[in-house]
Design an enzyme around this catalytic site. Structure first.
Site, PDB file in Angstrom:
ATOM      1  N   ASN A  64      -3.146   1.183  -3.585  1.00  0.00           N
ATOM      2  CA  ASN A  64      -3.093  -0.016  -2.740  1.00  0.00           C
ATOM      3  C   ASN A  64      -1.962   0.083  -1.720  1.00  0.00           C
ATOM      4  O   ASN A  64      -2.121  -0.308  -0.556  1.00  0.00           O
ATOM      5  CB  ASN A  64      -2.900  -1.265  -3.609  1.00  0.00           C
ATOM      6  CG  ASN A  64      -4.093  -1.542  -4.499  1.00  0.00           C
ATOM      7  OD1 ASN A  64      -5.165  -0.994  -4.305  1.00  0.00           O
ATOM      8  ND2 ASN A  64      -3.899  -2.388  -5.489  1.00  0.00           N
ATOM      9  N   GLU A 102      -3.142  -4.119   2.971  1.00  0.00           N
ATOM     10  CA  GLU A 102      -4.059  -3.283   2.197  1.00  0.00           C
ATOM     11  C   GLU A 102      -5.488  -3.446   2.706  1.00  0.00           C
ATOM     12  O   GLU A 102      -6.232  -2.461   2.866  1.00  0.00           O
ATOM     13  CB  GLU A 102      -3.982  -3.668   0.719  1.00  0.00           C
ATOM     14  CG  GLU A 102      -4.937  -2.906  -0.182  1.00  0.00           C
ATOM     15  CD  GLU A 102      -5.041  -3.540  -1.562  1.00  0.00           C
ATOM     16  OE1 GLU A 102      -6.067  -3.304  -2.227  1.00  0.00           O
ATOM     17  OE2 GLU A 102      -4.109  -4.273  -1.957  1.00  0.00           O
ATOM     18  N   GLU A 161      -2.898   2.366   1.132  1.00  0.00           N
ATOM     19  CA  GLU A 161      -3.745   1.663   2.100  1.00  0.00           C
ATOM     20  C   GLU A 161      -2.915   0.715   2.953  1.00  0.00           C
ATOM     21  O   GLU A 161      -3.106   0.632   4.178  1.00  0.00           O
ATOM     22  CB  GLU A 161      -4.847   0.891   1.376  1.00  0.00           C
ATOM     23  CG  GLU A 161      -5.946   1.770   0.813  1.00  0.00           C
ATOM     24  CD  GLU A 161      -7.049   0.969   0.160  1.00  0.00           C
ATOM     25  OE1 GLU A 161      -8.169   1.488   0.076  1.00  0.00           O
ATOM     26  OE2 GLU A 161      -6.782  -0.168  -0.284  1.00  0.00           O
ATOM     27  N   ASP A 220      -7.406  -0.338   4.418  1.00  0.00           N
ATOM     28  CA  ASP A 220      -8.660   0.146   3.822  1.00  0.00           C
ATOM     29  C   ASP A 220      -9.676   0.440   4.922  1.00  0.00           C
ATOM     30  O   ASP A 220     -10.325   1.493   4.934  1.00  0.00           O
ATOM     31  CB  ASP A 220      -9.188  -0.910   2.854  1.00  0.00           C
ATOM     32  CG  ASP A 220     -10.514  -0.503   2.210  1.00  0.00           C
ATOM     33  OD1 ASP A 220     -10.695   0.689   1.914  1.00  0.00           O
ATOM     34  OD2 ASP A 220     -11.370  -1.382   2.016  1.00  0.00           O
TER      35      ASP A 220
END
Length: 239
Positions: free
Chosen positions: A129, A59, A132, A63
Site C-alpha cells: 500500500n 494509495e 502505491e 494504484d
C-alpha cells in the site's frame, strides 16, 4: 547540488527521508510532505477539518498511476503479445504480493509510520500500500512522464525479472476471470462480511460462478481476500 537540495529540508528526519528516496530512486523530492503522507499508515491517521490524514487517498491514486505505467511499459516491451498476456503480466507486477516484496527490498517499511499496538497482525499489505501511495506522491510531485521514468528505470528494469514472471502462475484471480470469459461463465467476487475494526479490519470474500458458491477467504485487504478466494476456487475446480 545534492547538498544545496538537502538544505531545503527543515529537520534531520526530513533530510534522512529525502536522502533515502534519492539513494533508492535517484531523485530528490520537491514536496517532501507528499512522501511523508505516503508513509503514514491509517493506523496512526488523524483528522483535520474533516480530512483524514493517512496514505489511503494517495494509495488510490498510485494504484491507478502504477497500473497505467506498467500497462504502457508492457505494451511497448511486447509489441506482438495479445491482450490476455499483457493483462496477466500487469496483474503479476502490480499484485499485492509483488508490491510487498518490492517494498521490503527497497526498505520502505523503515519509513512507514504505523501503530505498534497490533504489530502481531503484521499489516500484511502495509508495504505494498505504501509503495502505491509513494507512486501517487511521485505523480503529484512531478508528472506522469517523470513517474513513468522512475518506475520503469529504477523499479521494473532493475528489480523485476520479466522472464521469470512470465513463467510464474500466481495470479489466480486473473486466470479465473480469463477462464470465465473464454468459457462464457459469470464470476463475481462478493464481500460477504468483515471482521475487526479500524486498521485491524479484515474482509471476507466469496467467489460466485454463475451464482454458485465456490472459494471463500479472509484477508486484511479486499484485493488480498479476492486473490486467496480465487486460488481456493481454482484448486477446487481442478481437483
Amino acid at each position: 547540488m545534492s547538498i544545496l537540495t538537502l538544505l531545503r529540508y527543515r529537520n534531520k528526519s526530513d533530510r534522512v527521508l529525502a536522502r533515502s528516496i534519492h539513494n533508492i530512486f535517484g531523485f530528490y523530492p520537491r514536496n517532501l510532505e507528499l512522501y511523508k503522507l505516503a508513509f503514514t499508515h491509517k493506523s496512526v491517521s488523524s483528522k483535520t477539518a474533516g480530512y483524514t490524514i493517512s496514505n489511503e487517498r494517495l494509495e488510490y491514486l498510485g494504484d491507478a498511476v502504477l497500473s497505467s505505467i506498467v500497462a504502457q511499459f508492457l505494451f511497448k516491451k511486447f509489441p506482438t503479445k495479445q491482450e490476455g498476456f499483457l493483462t496477466e503480466m500487469r496483474s503479476k507486477i502490480v499484485s499485492r504480493s509483488s508490491l510487498n516484496k518490492l517494498s521490503l527490498k527497497f526498505g520502505l517499511h523503515d519509513f512507514i509510520h504505523y501503530s505498534k499496538k497490533n504489530e502481531h497482525c503484521k499489516f500484511r499489505s502495509m508495504g505494498g500500500n505504501a509503495f502505491e501511495a509513494f507512486t501517487g506522491a511521485l505523480f503529484l510531485d512531478f508528472d506522469y512522464d517523470f513517474a513513468y521514468k522512475i518506475i520503469v528505470d529504477r523499479v521494473i528494469k532493475l528489480h523485476i525479472d520479466l522472464n521469470e514472471l512470465e513463467k510464474s502462475e500466481n495470479n489466480y484471480k486473473s486466470r479465473l476471470l480469463e477462464w470465465a470469459q473464454k468459457e462464457k461463465h459469470l464470476v463475481n467476487f462478493k464481500q460477504i462480511g468483515s471482521k475487526g475494526a479500524g486498521f485491524d479490519k479484515h474482509y471476507v470474500i466469496q467467489v460466485l460462478i454463475d451464482d454458485k458458491e465456490y472459494g471463500k477467504a479472509t484477508d486484511y485487504s479486499i484485493k488480498g481476500a479476492e486473490q486467496l478466494a480465487a486460488e481456493k476456487t481454482w484448486l477446487m475446480m481442478n481437483e
